[in-house]
Design an enzyme around this catalytic site. Structure first.
Site, PDB file in Angstrom:
ATOM      1  N   PRO B 256      49.479  -0.402 -23.021  1.00 32.65           N
ATOM      2  CA  PRO B 256      48.366  -0.695 -22.118  1.00 32.65           C
ATOM      3  C   PRO B 256      47.042  -0.404 -22.826  1.00 32.65           C
ATOM      4  O   PRO B 256      46.756   0.741 -23.161  1.00 32.65           O
ATOM      5  CB  PRO B 256      48.590   0.265 -20.944  1.00 32.65           C
ATOM      6  CG  PRO B 256      49.962   0.819 -21.127  1.00 32.65           C
ATOM      7  CD  PRO B 256      50.271   0.742 -22.573  1.00 32.65           C
ATOM      8  N   ASP B 432      45.574   3.029 -26.952  1.00 32.47           N
ATOM      9  CA  ASP B 432      46.820   2.918 -26.195  1.00 32.47           C
ATOM     10  C   ASP B 432      46.804   3.977 -25.104  1.00 32.47           C
ATOM     11  O   ASP B 432      46.924   5.168 -25.373  1.00 32.47           O
ATOM     12  CB  ASP B 432      48.012   3.129 -27.143  1.00 32.47           C
ATOM     13  CG  ASP B 432      49.358   2.985 -26.439  1.00 32.47           C
ATOM     14  OD1 ASP B 432      49.378   2.965 -25.193  1.00 32.47           O
ATOM     15  OD2 ASP B 432      50.368   2.900 -27.158  1.00 32.47           O
ATOM     16  N   HIS B 433      46.676   3.520 -23.868  1.00 30.47           N
ATOM     17  CA  HIS B 433      46.490   4.459 -22.762  1.00 30.47           C
ATOM     18  C   HIS B 433      47.756   5.252 -22.452  1.00 30.47           C
ATOM     19  O   HIS B 433      47.725   6.206 -21.679  1.00 30.47           O
ATOM     20  CB  HIS B 433      46.029   3.703 -21.514  1.00 30.47           C
ATOM     21  CG  HIS B 433      45.171   4.527 -20.600  1.00 30.47           C
ATOM     22  ND1 HIS B 433      45.219   5.897 -20.571  1.00 30.47           N
ATOM     23  CD2 HIS B 433      44.238   4.181 -19.679  1.00 30.47           C
ATOM     24  CE1 HIS B 433      44.368   6.357 -19.671  1.00 30.47           C
ATOM     25  NE2 HIS B 433      43.761   5.336 -19.114  1.00 30.47           N
ATOM     26  N   ARG B 434      48.882   4.872 -23.067  1.00 29.42           N
ATOM     27  CA  ARG B 434      50.081   5.661 -22.815  1.00 29.42           C
ATOM     28  C   ARG B 434      49.915   7.075 -23.357  1.00 29.42           C
ATOM     29  O   ARG B 434      50.440   8.027 -22.797  1.00 29.42           O
ATOM     30  CB  ARG B 434      51.296   5.006 -23.500  1.00 29.42           C
ATOM     31  CG  ARG B 434      51.765   3.738 -22.802  1.00 29.42           C
ATOM     32  CD  ARG B 434      52.921   3.120 -23.538  1.00 29.42           C
ATOM     33  NE  ARG B 434      52.578   2.809 -24.926  1.00 29.42           N
ATOM     34  CZ  ARG B 434      53.419   2.258 -25.797  1.00 29.42           C
ATOM     35  NH1 ARG B 434      54.656   1.993 -25.439  1.00 29.42           N
ATOM     36  NH2 ARG B 434      53.043   1.993 -27.028  1.00 29.42           N
TER      37      ARG B 434
END
Lengths: 386, 462
Positions: B256, B432-434
């Site tokens: 994401p 990367d929002h993870r």
């Protein structure tokens, strides 16, 4: 491992052939069997009434066999046969009062007949020209439910509505109303059915759960559905259950009358297990010879629901050959009527799909309908049929 | 003359397409009543006896035993006129199996047959005749929307065009009725500019094309494109383009992405670059804002290591990497490649500048070893060289952050209370929002911005 199956409650010990739990008033040989509890419930039944039941049974079967034939002719996409279950359907169907409500599965052709639904209208759904072509409020016979067991929830909800209308336990026989939900042994394993049991029990809803245990959930036998007789499940939910000979129209009448009256009187739900047998295939698409033995079928042929009434009437002198021949002739006329009715069922207009979505169509729906109509209008007229 | 009705093989089992004729229960000349069993068939599901829909005399058995025929095939013809029905069966010949009931009631008048012979009769689609019967002729459109397919068959170009159209139409987004409309109107869906939600082609789009608002491909298939070249040219997706496509798709739909931007006054960085260019150490090394940015990221990452981390889906772990293999996106004749500088965090600004230049040269010449292309931990894309301000870069697969460096240009900027021309640029950071939260991504971006705003900041952090 042992399974605690419980013992029959006091008063349940009714000797009836090989199954002591079974309520039976007419033996397969057509002999009237006395029953202290249920005899009073059918004390009013005259020979004339029994002739009426016989006619119902024969005509229900004829509707069914003709529909199967129509499927084989290519006139119906599918048909779910009631063969062998006529006794349970006519017995329970004739126990209903005008104001009672029926929530059927897709196999209750005999109940529909008893309610006065035009049998030809049952064919529309299976011909694919409508979604159920009768007005459920006309005969208080709701549309066929294909989703297995879902109608038990509809019935329970409807029964709770009747409670709130105050049409329960008033003592007025024309006002007090009951609901009957039909389902099968296979549906008894569904979550919906168990939820309906719980809601009905907790709310003391005026509903009769009428289970036609025809021994087969398509190809799945009863022993893979339950370890106890189905009627005993009711005890766990907190309402009475009773097992009745489903091939005995008189016993089904008596037991259902008692259960419906209990409901109308505000005493809550009852589970009726009509013990019967599906003599035909699950539907016209099914081939039962692939999963069950012909010997079982032969065994159940001896318990035919129509033959025992015929034997009873013959023995009692309640009917003669003339009567039986007349019913047969009427059955053939009915079959003829069905064939014609089926072939003349109009194909629905493409826009008819919009008609019954909401009571008052929503603007987007109207827009879609008009768009479809305009689209269809853009085609050249179909050539005149020769 | 006798009226003859044909019984067509029904679909007796919800979606069957064919059945085998196992055994005829009647023969030609036999009298049949409605629902007399005439034939036994075997479908994929079961053995089924078919009852006759007609009363009359068997005129002809149209399919031999043992033959397998499609649903909808006429299998038996019955003379259904009253005379024929009244004819008694020949002595000694049973009138078919399953004769029950009183004869007079069974001799019902034959229903008006809706099925006509195959010659010219209307095809009544009966429910039981399954899917095949429903493919009947199509009604003509009232509006003569012309535009039939170009009849220029024969040339290989036309053939190719057809294949291409088929190929691409599979990717057009449209509801089935719209596809049908397009087909009916002769509109090639792939030529329609979609205006519906999510890039779907709407009914209006199709109608606009059909009305000539937008040329349908079929209508101009012979015309040439620019400079007399073919209107369309198809380029096989190979090597770098293929790898790029796979990588961005994998990354975009796995990680994401969040992208943040900051616009900064890079005047001090530009002055530093100017001074260093003059210095002896840098000599002929091309020093650019890119190298300063690279150095700034290597410094800032120490304060926010997670932007340099790796998401290990299989292990369910986040892998912190205490080194920086810094990828530099490079436009090459073969396409986009992102070679990386190993252990970039250990390099001085001078070494970093040299490494970047070497890396770019090797990549452009196609001489970069495969090891340069793997193992990256974070990356920079220098879109400023194309004169644009910023973008939302897609992460190289496996990396947690990528920085876009916009063009550095003179712009009015409030400096010390006055509007001055200053060197201004925009940084865009996708992460990367993870594994990187907004807080960490923002901190890293503002740290980098702080260094570019004032390179002396590095003296504080290193």
């Amino acid at each position: 491992m042992t399974v605690e199956t419980g013992t029959p409650a006091a008063g349940d010990a009714r000797p009836a052939g090989d199954d002591p739990e079974l309520v039976q008033l007419l033996t397969p040989e057509g002999e009237r069997r006395p029953n202290a509890e249920y005899d009073p419930l059918v004390a009013d039944v005259t020979d004339d009434d029994v002739r009426g039941f016989y006619r119902d049974l024969v005509l229900a079967r004829r509707i069914d066999t003709e529909a199967v034939a129509l499927q084989r002719h290519g006139e119906l996409g599918l048909w779910a046969s009631l063969l062998g279950q006529e006794g349970a359907q006519v017995g329970s169907g004739r126990a209903l009062r005008r104001q009672d409500h029926v929530f059927p599965t897709y196999r209750e052709h005999g109940v529909a007949w008893c309610r006065g639904v035009e049998p030809g209208l049952l064919l529309g759904l299976f011909r694919g020209v409508d979604q159920g072509g009768w007005d459920p409020l006309e005969q208080n016979f709701h549309l066929y439910t294909i989703v297995v067991g879902a109608q038990t929830l509809h019935a329970t909800g409807y029964a709770m509505g009747i409670q709130r209308d105050g049409a329960v336990g008033t003592g007025d026989p024309d006002r007090d109303t009951a609901v009957i939900a039909y389902f099968g042994d296979g549906a008894s394993s569904q979550g919906d059915v168990n939820e309906a049991f719980i809601w009905a029990a907790v709310n003391n809803a005026p509903v009769v759960f009428f289970c036609q245990n025809n021994q087969w959930a398509i190809s799945e036998p009863l022993e893979r559905q339950t370890r106890v007789p189905l009627y005993r499940r009711a005890a766990g939910f907190g309402f009475p259950g009773v097992r009745v000979d489903g091939n005995d129209v008189l016993a089904c009448l008596a037991v259902t009358r008692a259960a419906l009256q209990r409901a109308r009187d505000g005493e809550g739900p009852t589970l009726v297990e009509a013990y019967t047998y599906r003599m035909g295939a699950h539907t016209t698409t099914d081939d039962p010879t692939r999963y069950r033995l012909a010997a079982d079928l032969e065994h159940w042929k001896l318990k035919d629901p129509i033959e025992r009434v015929k034997a009873y009437l013959t023995r009692s002198g309640g009917a003669d050959h003339q009567f039986f021949d007349a019913v047969d002739a009427e059955a053939e006329r009915l079959a003829d009527h069905l064939r014609t009715f089926c072939r003349e069922l109009p194909d629905p207009a493409p826009t008819s799909i919009f008609d019954h979505v909401y009571v008052e169509p929503t603007p987007p729906l109207v827009e879609q309908r008009d768009e479809l109509a305009a689209y269809l209008e853009s085609f050249a007229a179909e050539e005149v049929r020769s | 003359m006798a009226e003859v009705s044909q019984f067509k093989l029904p679909d007796v089992g919800e979606g069957l397409t064919e059945a085998e004729i196992v055994a005829w229960k009647v023969k030609e000349g036999d009298t049949v009543k409605v629902n007399d069993v005439v034939v036994e068939i075997e479908t994929a599901k079961s053995l089924v006896e078919l009852p006759s829909p007609y009363a009359g005399v068997v005129d002809k058995l149209l399919v031999p035993e043992g033959a397998t025929v499609p649903v909808g095939t006429p299998i038996i013809a019955v003379r259904t006129d009253a005379d024929a029905a009244d004819q008694p069966a020949a002595p000694g010949e049973p009138a078919g199996a399953g004769v029950v009931g009183g004869p007079s009631e069974d001799m019902v008048p034959a229903p008006q047959p809706r099925e006509q012979g195959e010659d010219g009769g209307q095809q009544q689609v009966l429910v039981g005749y399954g899917p095949r019967a429903s493919v009947s002729r199509r009604r003509a459109r009232r509006t003569s929307a012309d535009v039939t397919s170009g009849a220029s068959s024969g040339t290989s170009d036309a053939l190719t065009a057809t294949f291409n159209a088929v190929d691409r139409s599979a990717r057009v987004l449209a509801k089935p009725p719209v596809r049908k409309l397009a087909k009916d109107l002769g509109v090639d869906m792939t030529t329609v500019v979609p205006s519906g939600p999510d890039g779907t082609v709407t009914r209006e789009d199709v109608q606009r094309v059909a009305a000539g608002g937008q040329p349908a491909e079929t209508a101009v298939v012979t015309g040439a494109g620019w400079d007399g070249l073919p209107r369309e040219e198809r380029i096989p997706v190979r090597s770098v383009r293929k790898a790029t496509a796979a990588a961005v798709v994998a990354s975009a739909f796995t990680a994401p992405h969040v992208t943040e931007f900051v616009t900064i006054d890079a005047t001090r960085t530009m002055r530093l670059i100017d001074r260093l260019r003059e210095s002896r150490e840098f000599g002929d090394v091309r020093l650019s804002p890119l190298a300063v940015l690279a150095r700034a990221m290597c410094i800032a990452v120490r304060r926010t290591p997670v932007v340099n981390a790796r998401w290990d889906e299989a292990a369910g772990e986040i892998v912190l990497q205490r080194y920086v293999n810094l990828g530099i996106a490079a436009a090459t004749p073969r396409g986009l490649v992102v070679p990386n500088i190993k252990d970039a965090d250990r390099l001085s600004l001078l070494d970093l500048a040299v490494a970047i230049n070497e890396l770019a040269d090797k990549a452009r010449q196609g001489t970069a070893p495969p090891s340069d292309m793997t193992g990256g931990t974070m990356s920079i894309t220098n879109i400023g060289v194309f004169g644009v301000d910023t973008g939302t870069p897609i992460l190289p697969p496996g990396e947690a952050a990528i920085m876009a460096l916009g063009a550095v240009r003179r712009q009015p900027w409030v400096h010390k209370g006055k509007v001055r021309p200053r060197w201004v640029t925009t940084l865009g950071l996708s992460f990367d929002h993870r594994l990187v939260d907004g807080e960490q991504g923002s901190r890293f971006l503002s740290d980098v911005a702080a260094i570019l705003n004032d390179p002396a900041q590095t003296l504080v952090w290193t």
